[in-house]
Design a protein around this motif. Structure first.
Motif, PDB file in Angstrom:
ATOM      1  N   UNK A 211      12.245  26.719 -17.289  1.00 14.63           N
ATOM      2  CA  UNK A 211      10.994  26.392 -17.981  1.00 14.63           C
ATOM      3  C   UNK A 211      10.146  27.633 -18.206  1.00 14.63           C
ATOM      4  N   UNK A 212      10.065  28.503 -17.208  1.00 10.52           N
ATOM      5  CA  UNK A 212       9.259  29.720 -17.342  1.00 10.52           C
ATOM      6  C   UNK A 212       9.764  30.563 -18.508  1.00 10.52           C
ATOM      7  N   UNK A 213      11.070  30.730 -18.604  1.00  7.16           N
ATOM      8  CA  UNK A 213      11.641  31.515 -19.707  1.00  7.16           C
ATOM      9  C   UNK A 213      11.275  30.884 -21.051  1.00  7.16           C
ATOM     10  N   UNK A 214      11.438  29.568 -21.174  1.00  8.14           N
ATOM     11  CA  UNK A 214      11.158  28.882 -22.439  1.00  8.14           C
ATOM     12  C   UNK A 214       9.669  28.975 -22.771  1.00  8.14           C
ATOM     13  N   UNK A 215       8.830  28.738 -21.774  1.00  7.65           N
ATOM     14  CA  UNK A 215       7.392  28.722 -22.021  1.00  7.65           C
ATOM     15  C   UNK A 215       6.877  30.108 -22.409  1.00  7.65           C
ATOM     16  N   UNK A 216       7.390  31.144 -21.778  1.00  6.28           N
ATOM     17  CA  UNK A 216       6.953  32.496 -22.155  1.00  6.28           C
ATOM     18  C   UNK A 216       7.223  32.773 -23.623  1.00  6.28           C
ATOM     19  N   UNK A 217       8.420  32.412 -24.053  1.00  4.68           N
ATOM     20  CA  UNK A 217       8.764  32.637 -25.451  1.00  4.68           C
ATOM     21  C   UNK A 217       7.895  31.786 -26.373  1.00  4.68           C
ATOM     22  N   UNK A 218       7.678  30.519 -25.994  1.00  2.00           N
ATOM     23  CA  UNK A 218       6.891  29.613 -26.839  1.00  2.00           C
ATOM     24  C   UNK A 218       5.436  30.054 -26.921  1.00  2.00           C
ATOM     25  N   UNK A 219       4.844  30.458 -25.805  1.00  2.00           N
ATOM     26  CA  UNK A 219       3.423  30.797 -25.779  1.00  2.00           C
ATOM     27  C   UNK A 219       3.153  32.140 -26.462  1.00  2.00           C
ATOM     28  N   UNK A 220       4.163  32.987 -26.566  1.00  2.00           N
ATOM     29  CA  UNK A 220       3.973  34.286 -27.212  1.00  2.00           C
ATOM     30  C   UNK A 220       3.978  34.187 -28.730  1.00  2.00           C
ATOM     31  N   UNK A 221       4.398  33.036 -29.262  1.00  2.00           N
ATOM     32  CA  UNK A 221       4.470  32.858 -30.709  1.00  2.00           C
ATOM     33  C   UNK A 221       3.114  32.438 -31.268  1.00  2.00           C
ATOM     34  N   UNK A 222       2.940  32.660 -32.553  1.00  2.00           N
ATOM     35  CA  UNK A 222       1.675  32.302 -33.206  1.00  2.00           C
ATOM     36  C   UNK A 222       1.445  30.796 -33.203  1.00  2.00           C
ATOM     37  N   UNK A 223       2.525  30.022 -33.314  1.00  2.00           N
ATOM     38  CA  UNK A 223       2.433  28.563 -33.260  1.00  2.00           C
ATOM     39  C   UNK A 223       3.470  28.055 -32.267  1.00  2.00           C
ATOM     40  N   UNK A 224       3.184  26.946 -31.643  1.00  2.00           N
ATOM     41  CA  UNK A 224       4.135  26.364 -30.711  1.00  2.00           C
ATOM     42  C   UNK A 224       5.346  25.821 -31.473  1.00  2.00           C
ATOM     43  N   UNK A 225       6.520  25.829 -30.869  1.00  2.00           N
ATOM     44  CA  UNK A 225       7.728  25.388 -31.574  1.00  2.00           C
ATOM     45  C   UNK A 225       7.633  23.934 -32.016  1.00  2.00           C
ATOM     46  N   UNK A 226       8.213  23.644 -33.162  1.00  2.00           N
ATOM     47  CA  UNK A 226       8.322  22.258 -33.610  1.00  2.00           C
ATOM     48  C   UNK A 226       9.552  21.586 -33.011  1.00  2.00           C
ATOM     49  N   UNK A 227      10.580  22.374 -32.760  1.00  2.00           N
ATOM     50  CA  UNK A 227      11.802  21.845 -32.141  1.00  2.00           C
ATOM     51  C   UNK A 227      11.633  21.906 -30.631  1.00  2.00           C
ATOM     52  N   UNK A 228      11.408  20.747 -30.025  1.00  2.00           N
ATOM     53  CA  UNK A 228      11.144  20.680 -28.583  1.00  2.00           C
ATOM     54  C   UNK A 228      12.297  20.057 -27.816  1.00  2.00           C
ATOM     55  N   UNK A 229      13.440  19.932 -28.474  1.00  2.00           N
ATOM     56  CA  UNK A 229      14.577  19.259 -27.833  1.00  2.00           C
ATOM     57  C   UNK A 229      15.036  19.973 -26.581  1.00  2.00           C
ATOM     58  N   UNK A 230      14.847  21.278 -26.546  1.00  2.00           N
ATOM     59  CA  UNK A 230      15.268  22.057 -25.380  1.00  2.00           C
ATOM     60  C   UNK A 230      14.058  22.635 -24.654  1.00  2.00           C
ATOM     61  N   UNK A 231      12.942  21.911 -24.725  1.00  2.00           N
ATOM     62  CA  UNK A 231      11.715  22.353 -24.084  1.00  2.00           C
ATOM     63  C   UNK A 231      11.715  22.111 -22.588  1.00  2.00           C
TER      64      UNK A 231
END
Length: 478
Positions: A151-171
């Protein structure tokens, strides 16, 4: 769980059908509370309290499941409605609870983010059990947990982006990861401050959650951590209502009492208690009108509940299972178990303030509740997550008694009985199962001490306490 043939003559429970039968229109309340951990206890407790006081229909609950979607699948065809059976020693009484307006699979992250970002959402409540937080003994996220690390790896990548991912299947798959993602969505939406209300049996659970979630946020995004510190109020609670698993017979009872076929009925005791301490910046239901209490200092109330009720439950679970019992009421009917519970309470009350807690009345109420054989509270249900439960329910009194020059024999018996059952191969569910398995596989004279050390290392290094625990284990094998 599906309704049996005996219930098929009843009508299927739904919001429209219930409104039609009652003779008055009932508008569906808007979602203002998001709950994480949809299960029987939430329905018997927070959902019941909310339904009792929300006559205006302003406080709908969207409840998300945890490890599996079954509860949502049962509630969705019923529009969130369910039957709550209050089971006393004398009779059953049934109520249709209408406060849950959405029952959602916890994996539906898109809906979670939408609701947590909504300005109308004011409260998040949680009932995910002690193990569901995935915090270590230090109260911080368990970095050795593969799900937390992922989760930490995924969240770091997601939070660093300008918008949160729309594809959350692997969130995120952990509850804390999902909650953090939802709060980030709220931060980005510019929504108002929110209250987060843990309702699990953990000492100072508001601060516990604030510290652990704050640490997780700091490991992912300092900006998110700062926003949480400024905009999220963590409310500490003490909750109490015995709620056993629903059986097919209970579904039949619900249909007989209400005339509704209900796949999500819940059975509970008449007793209920909820003590809260903290701020609700976006408002809250008037839960005090249903008996909840709002206090400045919750610590004495939560200790009373954790040590007296939950501690006695753990003692009964492990000692009772060793003695061949299946339920709390069965174990309490055993004079040996009953005496050990009373001995435990004698020790506990020495470490609770004598004023304000009505300890004798509370103790008497516990005896009455434990003796209610119509509430089939199974020891196997209580016995799970022993390492965490023993640590918070039993160890504080054992160590306090030791520091005062006394032992707490019933507390040591609870720990020793658990150790004995583990060494016998009893199939406990526990977040520490891997560590327990390593100890059991290694065997030898050190196994008892190693298992005790998982609960609390201070017990394993105290020769006198460890000797008493070993004596319990040896006696159980005789």
């Amino acid at each position: 769980m599906s309704a049996s043939l005996d219930t098929l003559q009843a009508g299927r429970l739904s919001r429209a059908a219930y409104s039609a039968r009652s003779g008055r229109a009932r508008a569906t309340p808007p979602v203002r509370i998001v709950h994480l951990g949809l299960g029987a206890f939430h329905r018997a407790h927070q959902a019941w309290f909310t339904a009792q006081v929300d006559e205006a229909g302003e406080w709908g609950i969207a409840a998300f499941t945890g490890r599996n979607a079954q509860a949502a699948l049962e509630l969705q065809p019923q529009d969130g409605l369910f039957t709550l059976i209050e089971r006393s020693e004398a009779a059953d009484a049934a109520t249709i609870v209408t406060s849950i307006v959405e029952a959602v699979d916890g994996a539906n992250l898109a809906r979670l983010l939408e609701l947590l970002a909504a300005p109308t959402t004011s409260i998040v409540t949680l009932t995910i059990t002690e193990a569901g937080y995935r915090f270590g003994i230090d109260g911080l996220p368990n970095a050795d947990d593969p799900a937390v690390a992922a989760d930490v790896v995924w969240l770091r990548a997601a939070f660093s982006a300008a918008t949160l991912p729309h594809d959350l299947a692997h969130g995120p798959t952990t509850t804390m990861g999902r909650l953090l993602l939802g709060l980030e969505a709220r931060r980005r939406a510019g929504a108002e401050p929110i209250a987060v209300v843990p309702c699990d049996n953990i000492p100072d659970n508001g601060e516990f959650l604030a510290r652990g979630l704050g640490a997780l946020a700091r490991s992912v995004s300092p900006a998110t951590a700062e926003w949480i510190a400024a905009s999220v109020s963590f409310v500490t609670t003490s909750v109490d209502r015995i709620t056993p698993r629903t059986t097919p017979a209970d579904l039949n009872a619900a249909a007989a009492l209400t005339g509704w076929c209900d796949d999500a009925a819940v059975v509970t005791e008449p007793f209920r208690d909820w003590v809260l301490s903290g701020r609700f910046p976006g408002g809250r239901p008037a839960w005090e009108r249903a008996g909840a209490r709002f206090v400045d200092d919750i610590a004495p109330f939560e200790r009373r509940k954790l040590w007296m009720l939950n501690g006695a439950h753990s003692l009964l679970a492990y000692d009772g299972l060793l003695r061949g019992h299946d339920t709390v009421a069965e174990a309490m009917a055993d004079p040996v178990c009953r005496a050990r519970v009373n001995n435990w309470w004698d020790a506990v009350v020495r470490w609770l303030p004598p004023q304000g807690l009505e300890l004798e009345a509370y103790r008497g109420a516990l005896l009455e509740r434990f003796d209610n054989a119509r509430i089939e509270h199974r020891l196997g249900q209580i016995s799970g997550e022993a390492v965490t439960k023993l640590r918070v329910r039993i160890v504080p009194t054992v160590l306090a008694e030791r520091a005062a020059g006394r032992t707490a024999p019933s507390g040591l018996r609870a720990i020793g009985s658990w150790v004995a059952l583990v060494l016998r191969g009893y199939p406990f569910v526990d977040a520490e199962s891997a560590a327990i398995a390593v100890v059991v596989a290694s065997g030898g004279d050190g196994a008892v001490a190693a298992l005790v050390a998982l609960v609390d290392p201070r017990l394993a290094t105290d020769a006198a306490l460890l000797a008493d625990i070993r004596a319990v284990v040896a006696a159980s094998a005789a």
